[in-house]
Design a protein around this motif. Structure first.
Motif, PDB file in Angstrom:
ATOM      1  N   GLY A   1      50.416  35.995  75.175  1.00 56.91           N
ATOM      2  CA  GLY A   1      51.254  36.867  75.985  1.00 56.91           C
ATOM      3  C   GLY A   1      51.085  36.597  77.461  1.00 56.91           C
ATOM      4  O   GLY A   1      52.065  36.522  78.214  1.00 56.91           O
ATOM      5  N   ALA A   2      49.867  36.415  77.897  1.00 60.45           N
ATOM      6  CA  ALA A   2      49.646  36.188  79.327  1.00 60.45           C
ATOM      7  C   ALA A   2      50.300  34.894  79.786  1.00 60.45           C
ATOM      8  O   ALA A   2      50.978  34.855  80.821  1.00 60.45           O
ATOM      9  CB  ALA A   2      48.140  36.153  79.616  1.00 60.45           C
TER      10      ALA A   2
ATOM     11  N   HIS B   1      54.116  35.287  79.742  1.00 64.73           N
ATOM     12  CA  HIS B   1      54.596  36.150  80.815  1.00 64.73           C
ATOM     13  C   HIS B   1      54.495  35.452  82.160  1.00 64.73           C
ATOM     14  O   HIS B   1      55.438  35.481  82.964  1.00 64.73           O
ATOM     15  CB  HIS B   1      53.770  37.448  80.825  1.00 64.73           C
ATOM     16  CG  HIS B   1      54.466  38.594  81.457  1.00 64.73           C
ATOM     17  ND1 HIS B   1      54.363  38.899  82.789  1.00 64.73           N
ATOM     18  CD2 HIS B   1      55.307  39.531  80.936  1.00 64.73           C
ATOM     19  CE1 HIS B   1      55.089  39.976  83.060  1.00 64.73           C
ATOM     20  NE2 HIS B   1      55.680  40.388  81.959  1.00 64.73           N
ATOM     21  N   ARG B   2      53.364  34.823  82.409  1.00 65.32           N
ATOM     22  CA  ARG B   2      53.195  34.062  83.646  1.00 65.32           C
ATOM     23  C   ARG B   2      54.313  33.018  83.784  1.00 65.32           C
ATOM     24  O   ARG B   2      54.921  32.871  84.843  1.00 65.32           O
ATOM     25  CB  ARG B   2      51.831  33.351  83.612  1.00 65.32           C
ATOM     26  CG  ARG B   2      51.597  32.296  84.669  1.00 65.32           C
ATOM     27  CD  ARG B   2      51.255  32.892  86.005  1.00 65.32           C
ATOM     28  NE  ARG B   2      50.945  31.871  87.009  1.00 65.32           N
ATOM     29  CZ  ARG B   2      50.667  32.136  88.276  1.00 65.32           C
ATOM     30  NH1 ARG B   2      50.641  33.397  88.697  1.00 65.32           N
ATOM     31  NH2 ARG B   2      50.401  31.174  89.131  1.00 65.32           N
TER      32      ARG B   2
ATOM     33  N   TRP C   1      45.018  28.947  87.802  1.00 63.86           N
ATOM     34  CA  TRP C   1      45.363  30.212  87.134  1.00 63.86           C
ATOM     35  C   TRP C   1      44.591  30.324  85.814  1.00 63.86           C
ATOM     36  O   TRP C   1      44.075  31.400  85.475  1.00 63.86           O
ATOM     37  CB  TRP C   1      46.874  30.287  86.876  1.00 63.86           C
ATOM     38  CG  TRP C   1      47.295  31.578  86.256  1.00 63.86           C
ATOM     39  CD1 TRP C   1      47.629  32.717  86.907  1.00 63.86           C
ATOM     40  CD2 TRP C   1      47.409  31.861  84.856  1.00 63.86           C
ATOM     41  NE1 TRP C   1      47.943  33.703  86.015  1.00 63.86           N
ATOM     42  CE2 TRP C   1      47.810  33.208  84.744  1.00 63.86           C
ATOM     43  CE3 TRP C   1      47.199  31.112  83.692  1.00 63.86           C
ATOM     44  CZ2 TRP C   1      48.026  33.828  83.512  1.00 63.86           C
ATOM     45  CZ3 TRP C   1      47.409  31.730  82.471  1.00 63.86           C
ATOM     46  CH2 TRP C   1      47.814  33.070  82.372  1.00 63.86           C
TER      47      TRP C   1
ATOM     48  N   LYS D   1      54.728  46.075  88.754  1.00 61.75           N
ATOM     49  CA  LYS D   1      53.582  45.467  89.419  1.00 61.75           C
ATOM     50  C   LYS D   1      52.970  46.436  90.434  1.00 61.75           C
ATOM     51  O   LYS D   1      51.744  46.454  90.642  1.00 61.75           O
ATOM     52  CB  LYS D   1      54.026  44.168  90.112  1.00 61.75           C
ATOM     53  CG  LYS D   1      52.875  43.264  90.461  1.00 61.75           C
ATOM     54  CD  LYS D   1      53.351  41.912  90.963  1.00 61.75           C
ATOM     55  CE  LYS D   1      53.858  41.012  89.862  1.00 61.75           C
ATOM     56  NZ  LYS D   1      54.212  39.655  90.335  1.00 61.75           N
TER      57      LYS D   1
ATOM     58  N   LEU E   1      35.770  49.838  90.937  1.00 68.23           N
ATOM     59  CA  LEU E   1      35.946  48.424  91.267  1.00 68.23           C
ATOM     60  C   LEU E   1      35.528  48.240  92.722  1.00 68.23           C
ATOM     61  O   LEU E   1      35.701  49.145  93.557  1.00 68.23           O
ATOM     62  CB  LEU E   1      37.411  48.006  91.098  1.00 68.23           C
ATOM     63  CG  LEU E   1      37.948  47.885  89.683  1.00 68.23           C
ATOM     64  CD1 LEU E   1      39.415  47.536  89.707  1.00 68.23           C
ATOM     65  CD2 LEU E   1      37.151  46.830  88.905  1.00 68.23           C
ATOM     66  N   PRO E   2      34.978  47.052  93.064  1.00 67.30           N
ATOM     67  CA  PRO E   2      34.591  46.794  94.449  1.00 67.30           C
ATOM     68  C   PRO E   2      35.827  46.620  95.330  1.00 67.30           C
ATOM     69  O   PRO E   2      36.894  46.218  94.823  1.00 67.30           O
ATOM     70  CB  PRO E   2      33.792  45.480  94.339  1.00 67.30           C
ATOM     71  CG  PRO E   2      34.344  44.797  93.140  1.00 67.30           C
ATOM     72  CD  PRO E   2      34.727  45.897  92.192  1.00 67.30           C
TER      73      PRO E   2
ATOM     74  N   ARG F   1      46.469  37.479  94.143  1.00 66.83           N
ATOM     75  CA  ARG F   1      46.440  36.629  92.945  1.00 66.83           C
ATOM     76  C   ARG F   1      45.890  37.388  91.750  1.00 66.83           C
ATOM     77  O   ARG F   1      46.407  37.288  90.635  1.00 66.83           O
ATOM     78  CB  ARG F   1      45.571  35.392  93.208  1.00 66.83           C
ATOM     79  CG  ARG F   1      46.361  34.163  93.615  1.00 66.83           C
ATOM     80  CD  ARG F   1      45.584  32.888  93.313  1.00 66.83           C
ATOM     81  NE  ARG F   1      44.284  32.880  93.957  1.00 66.83           N
ATOM     82  CZ  ARG F   1      44.078  32.539  95.221  1.00 66.83           C
ATOM     83  NH1 ARG F   1      45.085  32.161  95.982  1.00 66.83           N
ATOM     84  NH2 ARG F   1      42.861  32.561  95.726  1.00 66.83           N
TER      85      ARG F   1
ATOM     86  N   LEU G   1      47.635  38.292  88.175  1.00 68.18           N
ATOM     87  CA  LEU G   1      47.019  37.897  86.904  1.00 68.18           C
ATOM     88  C   LEU G   1      46.901  39.097  85.964  1.00 68.18           C
ATOM     89  O   LEU G   1      47.262  39.011  84.784  1.00 68.18           O
ATOM     90  CB  LEU G   1      45.632  37.312  87.179  1.00 68.18           C
ATOM     91  CG  LEU G   1      44.760  37.032  85.945  1.00 68.18           C
ATOM     92  CD1 LEU G   1      45.440  36.019  85.048  1.00 68.18           C
ATOM     93  CD2 LEU G   1      43.381  36.532  86.358  1.00 68.18           C
ATOM     94  N   ILE G   2      46.409  40.183  86.493  1.00 65.17           N
ATOM     95  CA  ILE G   2      46.250  41.369  85.655  1.00 65.17           C
ATOM     96  C   ILE G   2      47.597  41.809  85.090  1.00 65.17           C
ATOM     97  O   ILE G   2      47.732  42.139  83.909  1.00 65.17           O
ATOM     98  CB  ILE G   2      45.611  42.511  86.467  1.00 65.17           C
ATOM     99  CG1 ILE G   2      44.200  42.106  86.874  1.00 65.17           C
ATOM    100  CG2 ILE G   2      45.592  43.799  85.670  1.00 65.17           C
ATOM    101  CD1 ILE G   2      43.588  43.063  87.872  1.00 65.17           C
ATOM    102  N   PHE G   3      48.587  41.772  85.956  1.00 59.30           N
ATOM    103  CA  PHE G   3      49.907  42.184  85.494  1.00 59.30           C
ATOM    104  C   PHE G   3      50.396  41.294  84.354  1.00 59.30           C
ATOM    105  O   PHE G   3      50.880  41.780  83.322  1.00 59.30           O
ATOM    106  CB  PHE G   3      50.893  42.145  86.658  1.00 59.30           C
ATOM    107  CG  PHE G   3      52.285  42.476  86.244  1.00 59.30           C
ATOM    108  CD1 PHE G   3      52.581  43.705  85.652  1.00 59.30           C
ATOM    109  CD2 PHE G   3      53.313  41.563  86.420  1.00 59.30           C
ATOM    110  CE1 PHE G   3      53.863  44.012  85.255  1.00 59.30           C
ATOM    111  CE2 PHE G   3      54.591  41.862  86.020  1.00 59.30           C
ATOM    112  CZ  PHE G   3      54.868  43.087  85.439  1.00 59.30           C
ATOM    113  N   ASP G   4      50.253  39.984  84.509  1.00 62.15           N
ATOM    114  CA  ASP G   4      50.681  39.081  83.442  1.00 62.15           C
ATOM    115  C   ASP G   4      49.906  39.338  82.155  1.00 62.15           C
ATOM    116  O   ASP G   4      50.458  39.289  81.055  1.00 62.15           O
ATOM    117  CB  ASP G   4      50.506  37.621  83.878  1.00 62.15           C
ATOM    118  CG  ASP G   4      51.605  37.173  84.843  1.00 62.15           C
ATOM    119  OD1 ASP G   4      52.733  37.680  84.717  1.00 62.15           O
ATOM    120  OD2 ASP G   4      51.332  36.321  85.705  1.00 62.15           O
ATOM    121  N   VAL G   5      48.605  39.606  82.298  1.00 62.25           N
ATOM    122  CA  VAL G   5      47.807  39.842  81.103  1.00 62.25           C
ATOM    123  C   VAL G   5      48.251  41.130  80.404  1.00 62.25           C
ATOM    124  O   VAL G   5      48.478  41.148  79.191  1.00 62.25           O
ATOM    125  CB  VAL G   5      46.306  39.917  81.462  1.00 62.25           C
ATOM    126  CG1 VAL G   5      45.502  40.383  80.245  1.00 62.25           C
ATOM    127  CG2 VAL G   5      45.813  38.567  81.939  1.00 62.25           C
TER     128      VAL G   5
ATOM    129  N   ALA H   1      51.119  43.095  80.805  1.00 65.02           N
ATOM    130  CA  ALA H   1      52.497  43.110  80.329  1.00 65.02           C
ATOM    131  C   ALA H   1      52.682  42.082  79.215  1.00 65.02           C
ATOM    132  O   ALA H   1      53.314  42.354  78.186  1.00 65.02           O
ATOM    133  CB  ALA H   1      53.447  42.820  81.487  1.00 65.02           C
ATOM    134  N   GLY H   2      52.101  40.900  79.416  1.00 57.91           N
ATOM    135  CA  GLY H   2      52.254  39.850  78.418  1.00 57.91           C
ATOM    136  C   GLY H   2      51.676  40.250  77.078  1.00 57.91           C
ATOM    137  O   GLY H   2      52.302  40.037  76.022  1.00 57.91           O
TER     138      GLY H   2
END
Lengths: 205, 205, 205, 205
Positions: free
Chosen positions: C172-173, C176-177, C189, D134, D150-151, D161, D165-169, D171-172
């Motif tokens: 999925g990642a 989606h990317r 990435w 996002k 989180l720091p 970036r 990445l988190i969004f792709d992970v 949502a994906g």
DNA sequence: ACTTAATCGAGACGGTACGTCAGGTCTTGCC
DNA sequence: GGCAAGACCTGACGTACCGTCTCGATTAAGT
């Protein structure tokens, strides 16, 4: 050809020019390709029209060809040549001239053949091709009676039967000569035919 | 139907039964489907035969149907009924009975229509359908001359022309009555037709 | 792809070359035209094959494209790079490389979209595309367990659930990317993704 | 959606109700027919609107469906549940609930697929569907940083970036679980997913 | 009995046309 | 000028037959 008399006729009206173009293209294709190789897609292309436009107006190849060929017979008329024999010869020659044209040769019998299994098609042929021709028979007989060449009718039903018979004999003979025997129905043949029709085998012999 | 008399004809011979089965299947399909919906694949299936077997013997739909329909006309004959009028009435009724069958109605005019653009097909029709019928005209005239109902011929060329004319008139009238007017060519109609043919419009009136 | 194991395989056998030509032509057309403008007629033409041949083997555009795209994934494998992180990075890069190809980009999500309303299609996708990929997850985990990077499974059902989860996260990642964010899943990435996957947001921060 | 700010806007103004009716009709059609069988003519009919009205406002099927589906995502928000894990679980469940609806399932991946060959379409999707989602990631991270989970970010570019990445992970994974694996992203799955996302494969094992 | 060779069934093949459908545009007359 | 209605052109659809071909299996006649 199609009337949507009820209601207000909304939307874009159908192009009148398209009808004429399609029928002309159909005759052109009949001449070049004949009935069996004529395709509606090709007709549409020739007419500069989309296939859908064609199908919106005609149900299929049969109906289209009937209308296209029917127009050929519009020119048939019964000029007064002074005698029954001359009148018959005149109209038979006209009929033969139409049947000599390739668009009529290939198209006419094909749709007649189809009409043996399609009542609506037969009715369409009768209305736009056959009945107008039959009227010529009635007109010719009336004229001959006026001249005294034929006796007036006594029984109207019998008269109608006779008119039908004459029509089948005349039209059938010319069609058979032209399409089956594949010989021209020229002046000489028409004279001989008219002589037999009027006088009979015995009288003409 | 096709002979390969030269050479020795080695290998497996063609099945004679297949020919008959195919022609019968063709007529059956003509009755059920009519000319335009008849397909060779369907005929092959009905006959229990592969499509290749069919194509090995006939060039196409037209040739196949001509042969299938031609067999219907084999039964036509000219029984001696004692007078020209009776002879004509008899043979015309036989002809009408054949044309009343659906396999003939749908098939015959269709192949005639196709033959307007295919000389080989026209020749095939002439040979197997038309000419045998025309012989009946000649035979009938000879018989009438023997009886003294018609004068003997003087000019043989003129005689041939007349025979052709009579054939076109008789066959054409029956075909037109049956297929175009779509009315039965029954005894009454045949009597009227024969009367006009022999006596003419003037004499019959 | 289709087996007709019962009976004797009569008739002309299907051309094996045609299958390959059609699938190649499909990928070619996907590259040039994309999913929505790809037409089966065009694919047939490119493959030098009749449309009927194509329809004889595939039910429609969806099935054809699934098979064409599935072949792209055949090259996926899991080389042993010595550590779980390196293994993941390696296979994800391979997966990303395939998704970077235009024939996969346009085709894959389109058939997935269609599969939401077509169970047979979803099954086909699962069998020929998804499941082989999922096997890589299982293989990778087993290898990591053998190396001692991951603890051995205790509950087999829980283990299956986890494998499914990992697969959805990884695939999925990348998808989606690549397709939604439309950014390349390049080495940088992939490193970041692998770090998060192994250590989590907290551990990776 | 479209502005014609220059000039005086003469003539009849566009019906505001039509826009809403069309988008609602589009979603209705998506549910009933799915993307591939949805037609603009049908949508127009359902909305009680002429096809021309529809085309005056949207360039085609893709643009229309993007707008229709985008409205589904308007309801997404990030309620404060007290911890990062709970926040993630909450928003992922909302996202999964939207993807479970048939109008989203069939429409979303289809337009994403189309967008691989249409930059304007991709931009439209990004603007009206992706970017608002996002923002939720950014908001969630800020909230977690405020809580000390989180720091704080040091490098702003690196931070962007990571957010991508988190969004792709996230949502994906949900999209893949829902559409490709065709399994529900229910509470149990979401818990497992969140655990892996936060702790990583190693930490979660 | 053994070759030889054309036949047979089955069914795939490259084509062509079918009749339908959707996309997107254009033309009416009404509002 | 927007709007509903619907005709228009374009192009693809999936199907049906065409006539040809490639198979393996028969089937007789000539040896």
């Amino acid at each position: 050809m199609q009337s949507r008399s009820p209601a207000v006729r909304t939307g874009r009206p159908r192009s009148a020019a398209a009808d004429a173009a399609i029928l002309a293209a159909t005759r052109e294709a009949l001449v070049e390709l004949g009935w069996s190789k004529l395709t509606l897609g090709d007709v549409a292309t020739r007419a500069g029209v989309a296939k859908t436009t064609l199908y919106r107006r005609w149900a299929g190849k049969n109906e289209l060809v009937v209308d296209a060929v029917a127009e050929l017979f519009d020119e048939l008329e019964l000029p007064d040549r002074g005698s029954l024999a001359a009148d018959i010869e005149g109209v038979v020659l006209q009929f033969a001239a139409i049947l000599a044209r390739p668009e009529a040769r290939s198209g006419l019998m094909a749709v007649v053949s189809e009409s043996t299994r399609d009542d609506a098609l037969r009715e369409r042929i009768r209305t736009s091709v056959v009945d107008p021709q039959k009227d010529l028979v009635l007109e010719g007989r009336a004229r001959a009676q006026a001249r005294g060449e034929l006796p007036p009718e006594t029984d109207p039903e019998e008269a109608a039967r006779t008119a039908d018979l004459i029509f089948d004999v005349v039209a059938g003979a010319v069609v058979h000569r032209t399409l089956v025997s594949a010989e021209p129905a020229d002046e000489e043949w028409v004279r001989g035919f008219t002589r037999v029709l009027l006088l009979g085998l015995v009288g003409a012999a």
